[in-house]
Design a protein around this motif. Structure first.
Motif, PDB file in Angstrom:
ATOM      1  N   LYS A 113      -8.322  12.377  -5.878  1.00 46.93           N
ATOM      2  CA  LYS A 113      -9.409  12.303  -4.899  1.00 46.93           C
ATOM      3  C   LYS A 113      -9.467  10.938  -4.210  1.00 46.93           C
ATOM      4  O   LYS A 113     -10.150  10.779  -3.211  1.00 46.93           O
ATOM      5  N   ASN A 114      -8.766   9.941  -4.778  1.00 42.53           N
ATOM      6  CA  ASN A 114      -8.753   8.600  -4.206  1.00 42.53           C
ATOM      7  C   ASN A 114      -7.323   8.147  -3.975  1.00 42.53           C
ATOM      8  O   ASN A 114      -6.957   7.009  -4.305  1.00 42.53           O
ATOM      9  N   MET A 115      -6.517   9.044  -3.405  1.00 44.29           N
ATOM     10  CA  MET A 115      -5.081   8.809  -3.315  1.00 44.29           C
ATOM     11  C   MET A 115      -4.706   7.549  -2.549  1.00 44.29           C
ATOM     12  O   MET A 115      -3.625   7.010  -2.749  1.00 44.29           O
ATOM     13  N   ASP A 116      -5.582   7.101  -1.660  1.00 49.78           N
ATOM     14  CA  ASP A 116      -5.224   5.921  -0.882  1.00 49.78           C
ATOM     15  C   ASP A 116      -5.608   4.623  -1.563  1.00 49.78           C
ATOM     16  O   ASP A 116      -5.310   3.544  -1.052  1.00 49.78           O
ATOM     17  N   ASP A 117      -6.269   4.709  -2.712  1.00 47.89           N
ATOM     18  CA  ASP A 117      -6.568   3.471  -3.433  1.00 47.89           C
ATOM     19  C   ASP A 117      -6.631   3.724  -4.937  1.00 47.89           C
ATOM     20  O   ASP A 117      -7.636   3.445  -5.595  1.00 47.89           O
ATOM     21  N   ILE A 118      -5.523   4.228  -5.453  1.00 41.50           N
ATOM     22  CA  ILE A 118      -5.462   4.530  -6.885  1.00 41.50           C
ATOM     23  C   ILE A 118      -5.535   3.239  -7.684  1.00 41.50           C
ATOM     24  O   ILE A 118      -6.164   3.164  -8.743  1.00 41.50           O
ATOM     25  N   LYS A 119      -4.930   2.204  -7.122  1.00 41.02           N
ATOM     26  CA  LYS A 119      -4.875   0.898  -7.791  1.00 41.02           C
ATOM     27  C   LYS A 119      -6.272   0.432  -8.198  1.00 41.02           C
ATOM     28  O   LYS A 119      -6.523   0.084  -9.338  1.00 41.02           O
ATOM     29  N   ASN A 120      -7.197   0.430  -7.266  1.00 37.90           N
ATOM     30  CA  ASN A 120      -8.546  -0.048  -7.576  1.00 37.90           C
ATOM     31  C   ASN A 120      -9.378   0.979  -8.324  1.00 37.90           C
ATOM     32  O   ASN A 120     -10.176   0.630  -9.189  1.00 37.90           O
ATOM     33  N   THR A 121      -9.140   2.250  -8.000  1.00 38.53           N
ATOM     34  CA  THR A 121      -9.849   3.331  -8.709  1.00 38.53           C
ATOM     35  C   THR A 121      -9.588   3.228 -10.207  1.00 38.53           C
ATOM     36  O   THR A 121     -10.462   3.513 -11.018  1.00 38.53           O
ATOM     37  N   ALA A 153       3.971   8.221 -10.518  1.00 39.10           N
ATOM     38  CA  ALA A 153       4.487   6.847 -10.568  1.00 39.10           C
ATOM     39  C   ALA A 153       3.409   5.869 -10.116  1.00 39.10           C
ATOM     40  O   ALA A 153       3.240   4.797 -10.708  1.00 39.10           O
ATOM     41  N   VAL A 154       2.655   6.245  -9.096  1.00 40.12           N
ATOM     42  CA  VAL A 154       1.573   5.387  -8.604  1.00 40.12           C
ATOM     43  C   VAL A 154       0.477   5.282  -9.667  1.00 40.12           C
ATOM     44  O   VAL A 154      -0.052   4.196  -9.931  1.00 40.12           O
ATOM     45  N   VAL A 155       0.157   6.410 -10.278  1.00 40.29           N
ATOM     46  CA  VAL A 155      -0.855   6.438 -11.341  1.00 40.29           C
ATOM     47  C   VAL A 155      -0.443   5.533 -12.505  1.00 40.29           C
ATOM     48  O   VAL A 155      -1.230   4.714 -12.977  1.00 40.29           O
ATOM     49  N   VAL A 156       0.809   5.673 -12.931  1.00 41.45           N
ATOM     50  CA  VAL A 156       1.314   4.878 -14.060  1.00 41.45           C
ATOM     51  C   VAL A 156       1.292   3.396 -13.710  1.00 41.45           C
ATOM     52  O   VAL A 156       0.882   2.557 -14.511  1.00 41.45           O
ATOM     53  N   SER A 157       1.705   3.073 -12.502  1.00 39.20           N
ATOM     54  CA  SER A 157       1.713   1.678 -12.070  1.00 39.20           C
ATOM     55  C   SER A 157       0.292   1.117 -12.069  1.00 39.20           C
ATOM     56  O   SER A 157       0.058  -0.008 -12.524  1.00 39.20           O
ATOM     57  N   ALA A 158      -0.668   1.885 -11.613  1.00 41.20           N
ATOM     58  CA  ALA A 158      -2.057   1.442 -11.591  1.00 41.20           C
ATOM     59  C   ALA A 158      -2.587   1.244 -13.002  1.00 41.20           C
ATOM     60  O   ALA A 158      -3.317   0.287 -13.286  1.00 41.20           O
ATOM     61  N   LEU A 159      -2.195   2.120 -13.905  1.00 44.76           N
ATOM     62  CA  LEU A 159      -2.640   2.015 -15.304  1.00 44.76           C
ATOM     63  C   LEU A 159      -2.041   0.797 -15.995  1.00 44.76           C
ATOM     64  O   LEU A 159      -2.621   0.244 -16.924  1.00 44.76           O
ATOM     65  N   ARG A 160      -0.854   0.396 -15.593  1.00 47.06           N
ATOM     66  CA  ARG A 160      -0.161  -0.738 -16.211  1.00 47.06           C
ATOM     67  C   ARG A 160      -0.650  -2.074 -15.672  1.00 47.06           C
ATOM     68  O   ARG A 160      -0.375  -3.123 -16.229  1.00 47.06           O
ATOM     69  N   ARG A 161      -1.334  -2.018 -14.569  1.00 47.98           N
ATOM     70  CA  ARG A 161      -1.577  -3.213 -13.780  1.00 47.98           C
ATOM     71  C   ARG A 161      -2.362  -4.300 -14.500  1.00 47.98           C
ATOM     72  O   ARG A 161      -2.106  -5.485 -14.302  1.00 47.98           O
ATOM     73  N   MET A 208       0.833  -1.206   0.000  1.00 42.96           N
ATOM     74  CA  MET A 208       0.000   0.000   0.000  1.00 42.96           C
ATOM     75  C   MET A 208       0.865   1.252   0.000  1.00 42.96           C
ATOM     76  O   MET A 208       1.887   1.295   0.683  1.00 42.96           O
ATOM     77  N   VAL A 209       0.467   2.227  -0.783  1.00 43.04           N
ATOM     78  CA  VAL A 209       1.256   3.461  -0.863  1.00 43.04           C
ATOM     79  C   VAL A 209       0.990   4.324   0.363  1.00 43.04           C
ATOM     80  O   VAL A 209      -0.163   4.535   0.749  1.00 43.04           O
ATOM     81  N   VAL A 210       2.070   4.796   0.966  1.00 46.04           N
ATOM     82  CA  VAL A 210       1.921   5.655   2.139  1.00 46.04           C
ATOM     83  C   VAL A 210       2.211   7.102   1.737  1.00 46.04           C
ATOM     84  O   VAL A 210       3.267   7.392   1.174  1.00 46.04           O
ATOM     85  N   TRP A 211       1.277   7.977   2.013  1.00 46.08           N
ATOM     86  CA  TRP A 211       1.467   9.404   1.688  1.00 46.08           C
ATOM     87  C   TRP A 211       1.653  10.199   2.971  1.00 46.08           C
ATOM     88  O   TRP A 211       0.894  10.040   3.919  1.00 46.08           O
ATOM     89  N   THR A 212       2.656  11.072   2.976  1.00 48.89           N
ATOM     90  CA  THR A 212       2.790  11.980   4.119  1.00 48.89           C
ATOM     91  C   THR A 212       1.799  13.116   3.916  1.00 48.89           C
ATOM     92  O   THR A 212       1.300  13.338   2.811  1.00 48.89           O
ATOM     93  N   ASP A 213       1.533  13.823   5.015  1.00 47.70           N
ATOM     94  CA  ASP A 213       0.618  14.973   4.918  1.00 47.70           C
ATOM     95  C   ASP A 213       1.163  16.006   3.939  1.00 47.70           C
ATOM     96  O   ASP A 213       0.407  16.631   3.184  1.00 47.70           O
ATOM     97  N   GLN A 214       2.480  16.153   3.970  1.00 41.49           N
ATOM     98  CA  GLN A 214       3.116  17.133   3.095  1.00 41.49           C
ATOM     99  C   GLN A 214       2.903  16.767   1.627  1.00 41.49           C
ATOM    100  O   GLN A 214       2.588  17.620   0.797  1.00 41.49           O
ATOM    101  N   GLU A 215       3.037  15.465   1.338  1.00 38.79           N
ATOM    102  CA  GLU A 215       2.845  15.014  -0.048  1.00 38.79           C
ATOM    103  C   GLU A 215       1.410  15.258  -0.497  1.00 38.79           C
ATOM    104  O   GLU A 215       1.163  15.753  -1.594  1.00 38.79           O
TER     105      GLU A 215
END
Lengths: 153, 143
Positions: free
Chosen positions: A83-91, A142-150, A1-8
């Protein structure tokens, strides 16, 4: 699972708040828009847009209404990821199947688009596109691209 | 993807415009590379600091940008012009060539940031091609 800091999270949301979805008019000519960049700098990507008409040079690409419209489609897609940063994979599961099964897009193009988007945003944000902001933004892409490639197989 | 006469002219014109800020460009590009792509830090473990803008980073950024300036001068024959640098990278530094792409991307980001008016679509295209060709010349002697 991707972990995002508040700053990110804050960085990504800030960038999206600055994105102008209606990139049109004379300013677009040199703050050149998000979609136009890839079609001009990596012209082989035009292979997916045969129905778009004239893409022969920078001016043609930038004034092409189909390109502008498609730029908006892509940005809305990215907005959904934001808007769905914690589950881009499934989104993005359906989008991934779409790109692979229906659109037949070589996934390497996602990398090219990510690079272009980063550069265009850098041009728009100037020195406020600091190293931290760039790092957060590129991590998001990178997360977006990885989800699109999945779903490619 | 070879450089057309137009590409070369565009690169030379852009470089002439931006070279007064060469040091800043080098520093920014290298700082970003180390920060955004932390795997690149592995080549510089001997430095006292790897933070963006620190003295070793600034010093090395200057060196890198001088190398690019040299490449602009030798744009008509990059392979011959960068022979010594290629041998250096191949036999001594042994930097994985994948990293040239990473640094090139950071350079483009910095150019877009610092020179938004000059970084036209044509300039972007020409610089991207030039840096790719530079990377190819730099990795020529690797094997």
């Amino acid at each position: 699972m991707v972990v995002w800091t508040d700053q990110e999270r804050a960085c990504i949301q800030d960038i999206f708040s600055k994105l102008n979805y209606e990139v049109a008019g004379p300013k677009a000519l040199h703050l050149y828009g998000y979609g136009f960049c890839i079609l001009f700098v990596y012209p082989w990507t035009q292979r997916y847009f045969a129905s778009f008409g004239n893409l022969y040079n920078a001016e043609a690409i930038m004034s092409n209404p189909k390109v502008a419209a498609h730029g908006v489609v892509v940005l809305h897609g990215l907005d959904r990821a934001m808007k769905n940063m914690d589950d881009i994979k499934n989104t993005y599961a359906e989008l991934s199947v779409l790109h692979s099964e229906k659109l037949h897009v070589d996934p390497d193009n996602f990398r090219l688009l990510a690079d272009c988007l980063t550069i265009v945003i850098a041009a728009n944000m100037g020195t406020s596109f600091t190293a931290d902001v760039q790092a957060a933004w590129q991590k998001f892409l990178a997360v977006v691209v990885s989800a699109l490639r999945r779903q490619y197989h | 993807m070879s450089l057309s006469a137009n590409d070369k002219a565009t690169v030379k014109a852009l470089w002439a415009k931006i070279s007064p800020k060469a040091e800043d460009i080098g520093n920014e590009a290298l700082s970003r590379m180390l920060y955004v792509y932390p795997q690149t830090k592995t080549y510089f473990s001997h430095w006292s600091s790897l933070s963006p803008g620190s003295a070793p980073v600034r010093k090395h950024g200057k060196k890198v940008v001088a190398g690019i300036g040299l490449a602009v001068e030798k744009i008509d024959d990059l392979f011959a012009g960068l022979l010594t640098l290629s041998e250096l990278h191949a036999f001594q530094l042994r930097v994985d060539p994948a990293n040239f792409r990473i640094l090139s991307h950071c350079i483009l980001v910095v150019l877009a940031m610092l020179f938004p008016d000059d970084f036209t679509p044509e300039a972007h295209l020409a610089m991207d091609k030039f840096l790719a060709r530079l990377a190819l010349a730099l990795s020529d002697k690797y094997r």
